[in-house]
Design an enzyme around this catalytic site. Structure first.
Site, PDB file in Angstrom:
ATOM      1  N   ARG A  26       3.960  39.588 -15.347  1.00  0.00           N
ATOM      2  CA  ARG A  26       5.224  38.939 -15.698  1.00  0.00           C
ATOM      3  C   ARG A  26       5.540  37.809 -14.727  1.00  0.00           C
ATOM      4  O   ARG A  26       5.986  36.730 -15.133  1.00  0.00           O
ATOM      5  CB  ARG A  26       6.371  39.958 -15.676  1.00  0.00           C
ATOM      6  CG  ARG A  26       6.311  40.916 -16.853  1.00  0.00           C
ATOM      7  CD  ARG A  26       7.207  42.115 -16.606  1.00  0.00           C
ATOM      8  NE  ARG A  26       7.360  42.965 -17.778  1.00  0.00           N
ATOM      9  CZ  ARG A  26       6.458  43.848 -18.196  1.00  0.00           C
ATOM     10  NH1 ARG A  26       5.306  43.995 -17.540  1.00  0.00           N
ATOM     11  NH2 ARG A  26       6.674  44.590 -19.269  1.00  0.00           N
ATOM     12  N   ARG A 121      -7.182  46.575 -30.362  1.00  0.00           N
ATOM     13  CA  ARG A 121      -5.792  46.971 -30.089  1.00  0.00           C
ATOM     14  C   ARG A 121      -4.864  46.355 -31.144  1.00  0.00           C
ATOM     15  O   ARG A 121      -5.031  45.179 -31.493  1.00  0.00           O
ATOM     16  CB  ARG A 121      -5.365  46.482 -28.677  1.00  0.00           C
ATOM     17  CG  ARG A 121      -6.335  46.809 -27.551  1.00  0.00           C
ATOM     18  CD  ARG A 121      -6.156  48.180 -26.986  1.00  0.00           C
ATOM     19  NE  ARG A 121      -4.852  48.472 -26.445  1.00  0.00           N
ATOM     20  CZ  ARG A 121      -4.482  48.263 -25.182  1.00  0.00           C
ATOM     21  NH1 ARG A 121      -5.324  47.715 -24.320  1.00  0.00           N
ATOM     22  NH2 ARG A 121      -3.282  48.613 -24.764  1.00  0.00           N
ATOM     23  N   GLN A 168       5.354  45.939 -23.866  1.00  0.00           N
ATOM     24  CA  GLN A 168       4.536  44.746 -24.126  1.00  0.00           C
ATOM     25  C   GLN A 168       5.128  43.970 -25.298  1.00  0.00           C
ATOM     26  O   GLN A 168       5.253  42.747 -25.252  1.00  0.00           O
ATOM     27  CB  GLN A 168       3.102  45.150 -24.437  1.00  0.00           C
ATOM     28  CG  GLN A 168       2.412  45.768 -23.234  1.00  0.00           C
ATOM     29  CD  GLN A 168       0.923  45.948 -23.450  1.00  0.00           C
ATOM     30  OE1 GLN A 168       0.386  45.634 -24.495  1.00  0.00           O
ATOM     31  NE2 GLN A 168       0.252  46.457 -22.442  1.00  0.00           N
ATOM     32  N   ASP A 325       1.352  55.325 -18.941  1.00  0.00           N
ATOM     33  CA  ASP A 325       0.021  55.020 -18.367  1.00  0.00           C
ATOM     34  C   ASP A 325      -0.522  56.165 -17.514  1.00  0.00           C
ATOM     35  O   ASP A 325      -1.637  56.074 -17.007  1.00  0.00           O
ATOM     36  CB  ASP A 325       0.101  53.760 -17.497  1.00  0.00           C
ATOM     37  CG  ASP A 325       0.215  52.507 -18.357  1.00  0.00           C
ATOM     38  OD1 ASP A 325      -0.160  52.563 -19.543  1.00  0.00           O
ATOM     39  OD2 ASP A 325       0.679  51.474 -17.836  1.00  0.00           O
ATOM     40  N   ARG A 398      -8.131  53.426 -16.152  1.00  0.00           N
ATOM     41  CA  ARG A 398      -7.345  54.591 -15.715  1.00  0.00           C
ATOM     42  C   ARG A 398      -8.107  55.899 -15.901  1.00  0.00           C
ATOM     43  O   ARG A 398      -7.928  56.844 -15.147  1.00  0.00           O
ATOM     44  CB  ARG A 398      -6.012  54.638 -16.461  1.00  0.00           C
ATOM     45  CG  ARG A 398      -5.153  53.405 -16.167  1.00  0.00           C
ATOM     46  CD  ARG A 398      -3.701  53.620 -16.475  1.00  0.00           C
ATOM     47  NE  ARG A 398      -2.999  52.349 -16.528  1.00  0.00           N
ATOM     48  CZ  ARG A 398      -2.645  51.631 -15.466  1.00  0.00           C
ATOM     49  NH1 ARG A 398      -2.920  52.064 -14.256  1.00  0.00           N
ATOM     50  NH2 ARG A 398      -2.017  50.480 -15.594  1.00  0.00           N
TER      51      ARG A 398
HETATM   52  C1  S3P Z   1       2.881  47.497 -19.955  1.00  0.00           C
HETATM   53  C2  S3P Z   1       3.423  48.340 -20.873  1.00  0.00           C
HETATM   54  C3  S3P Z   1       2.732  49.531 -21.404  1.00  0.00           C
HETATM   55  C4  S3P Z   1       1.549  49.917 -20.533  1.00  0.00           C
HETATM   56  C5  S3P Z   1       0.716  48.761 -20.083  1.00  0.00           C
HETATM   57  C6  S3P Z   1       1.552  47.725 -19.349  1.00  0.00           C
HETATM   58  C7  S3P Z   1       3.674  46.353 -19.501  1.00  0.00           C
HETATM   59  O1  S3P Z   1       2.288  49.268 -22.717  1.00  0.00           O
HETATM   60  O2  S3P Z   1       0.751  50.854 -21.213  1.00  0.00           O
HETATM   61  O3  S3P Z   1      -0.317  49.191 -19.208  1.00  0.00           O
HETATM   62  O4  S3P Z   1       3.354  45.775 -18.441  1.00  0.00           O
HETATM   63  O5  S3P Z   1       4.641  46.022 -20.180  1.00  0.00           O
HETATM   64  P1  S3P Z   1       3.269  49.502 -23.960  1.00  0.00           P
HETATM   65  O6  S3P Z   1       4.586  49.060 -23.530  1.00  0.00           O
HETATM   66  O7  S3P Z   1       2.742  48.701 -25.093  1.00  0.00           O
HETATM   67  O8  S3P Z   1       3.210  50.978 -24.214  1.00  0.00           O
END
Ligand code: S3P
Length: 453
Positions: A26, A121, A168, A325, A398
């Site tokens: 970010r 994905r 995400q 995660d 992971r």
């Molecule tokens: C993340 C959100 C998670 C996580 C990923 C990083 C992020 O995914 O699994 O490793 O940085 O916003 P989701 O929000 O799609 O579950």
């Protein structure tokens, strides 16, 4: 690379960890959308973040890394150049989904692509709401590669309702929403990590969250007040906390390895990420939390963890998103605990870097763990010990690190094939465990420095 973990060495000492992966992604991307120079200390330099930085270079953004300090010159919301070729997001869905939102806000046409794993994905979850906002984006039947054409700005606002709680997707839509003409509200069934909201607030954006109930079910709303485009984002200056997800491998490592006592300094403790801490405390873990001042709105603290006898636990419902995660490493804690632990409501794990239910269950069996696969989770019959054996991480960083942790206390060594994947998010993993007293042996030939005569 094959990594062999020899059990029986207690972990002791104090370490700091590389910057948080979610915050690093970010910080670099949002700083590139601000006007002016940003400085990000303790930036995570790893496989996933290098793809993002390379993509930013292709978009005309200049940056430099001085050790782990990232200095980046942002060009404002519409400041990206049109890239010459597809942007390669590697294995990282965060990179692809976040970039799609930022490119939408800038109105910059581009193609986003990545590894074969990333092409599996689901991307419909961003394509559909972005289309509703007026963004010209198409996928290959809902998957990458994604093609973004020119879109008319400002984008449309309104309420966007997500079927799955996903930070995400939320981040993608919030970034796009920075160029919307009207307010944007994102509605999720769970409260996904809120790093984007905290970072954007620290850069001058008005953003609010609330929990409501719809037909007896909770919905979490995030409201973004535009038009930010008119005001722009302030540059970002932030020292990133250590990654809680990386810390969780060390937390479980110390909990299961007799004689261990470790301290992890300056770890990010945002409550939307620390579900595993609550679960481990319920299991009887000895974890002491020493809170420190927040950084750009992000809670931070030191953690001291001692070897503990763990008891089984059940996880379902809203807890799942707060530790999304951490299920591979939770499974290792459950294998060393006494009793049957279950995970339900976690079908989302099937569309992570691997099918984190199927792959996890089959590799746990390879090291002698009694596990039952469920459609939306798994059940582990913990007997306080693990046999050991050879495993495959299925291209999932992971999974590789979780299985390595299992080998610190198993009866026989654990050997991880194709273990180089762990460099995606925590390249220092082996060094940190070795510094704390663990014994990991890699079959990789060290690269000899060339000398000139
Ligand atoms: C993340 C959100 C998670 C996580 C990923 C990083 C992020 O995914 O699994 O490793 O940085 O916003 P989701 O929000 O799609 O579950």
């Amino acid at each position: 690379m094959k990594l062999t973990i020899n059990p029986g060495h207690a972990l002791t000492g104090t370490v700091s960890l590389p910057g948080d992966k979610s915050l690093s992604h970010r910080a670099a991307l949002i700083a590139s959308m601000a006007a002016g120079r940003s400085q990000i200390d303790n930036f995570l330099v790893s496989g996933v973040t290098s793809r993002l930085l390379e993509a930013l270079t292709s978009l005309g953004i200049t940056w430099r890394l001085d050790g782990t300090t990232l200095i980046l010159d942002g060009k404002g919301l519409g400041g990206f150049s049109v890239p010459f070729g597809p942007l390669n997001c590697g294995n990282s869905a965060s990179t692809m989904r976040f970039l799609a939102g930022a490119l939408a806000a800038a109105g910059t046409p581009a193609v986003l692509d990545g590894s074969l794993g990333l092409r599996r994905r689901p991307m419909d979850r961003i394509i559909q709401p972005l289309n509703r906002m007026g963004v010209n984006i198409k996928g290959a039947a809902g998957y990458a590669p994604l093609s973004m054409g020119v879109s008319a700005l400002p984008l449309k606002g309104g309420t966007l309702s997500l079927d799955v709680a996903s930070a995400q997707v939320k981040t993608c839509l919030l970034l796009a929403g920075l160029s919307a003409g009207d307010p944007v509200t994102i509605s999720e069934p769970g409260f996904s990590r809120d790093h984007t909201e905290r970072m954007l607030s620290s850069m001058g954006v008005t953003i609010k969250s609330e929990k409501i109930s719809v037909d007896g079910f909770p919905r979490y709303l995030t409201h973004l007040a535009p038009p930010t485009a008119r005001f722009g984002l302030k540059p970002l200056n932030m020292a990133l906390p250590g990654d809680f997800s990386s810390a969780s491998f060390l937390i479980v490592a110390a909990l299961i390895t007799p004689g261990s006592n470790i301290t992890l300094k300056d770890i990010g403790l945002n409550a939307t990420r620390t579900g595993l801490l609550d679960v481990l405390l319920t299991m009887g873990a000895s974890i002491q939390i020493n809170a420190k001042p927040t950084r750009n709105g992000e809670p931070v603290g030191d953690l001291t963890i001692k070897y503990s006898n763990l008891k089984a636990v059940d996880i379902c419902g809203e807890k799942v998103v707060r530790m999304i995660d951490e299920f591979p490493i939770f499974a290792i804690a459950a294998a060393y605990a006494s009793g049957t632990s279950t995970v339900r409501d976690a079908a989302e794990l099937r569309v992570k870097e691997s099918d984190r239910i199927g792959a996890l269950c089959s590799e746990l069996r390879n090291i002698g763990v009694e596990v039952m696969e469920l459609p939306d989770g798994f059940a582990i019959n913990g007997i306080g010990e693990v046999r050991g054996g050879t495993v495959e991480p299925h291209g999932d960083h992971r999974l590789a690190m979780s299985l390595a942790v299992a080998g610190l206390a198993s009866a026989q060594p654990v050997a991880i094939q194709n273990a180089e994947i762990l460099r995606e998010s925590f390249p220092e993993f082996s060094d940190v465990i070795t510094r704390l007293g663990g014994e990991l042996i890699s079959d990789e030939t060290p690269v000899l420095e060339k000398t000139t005569a």
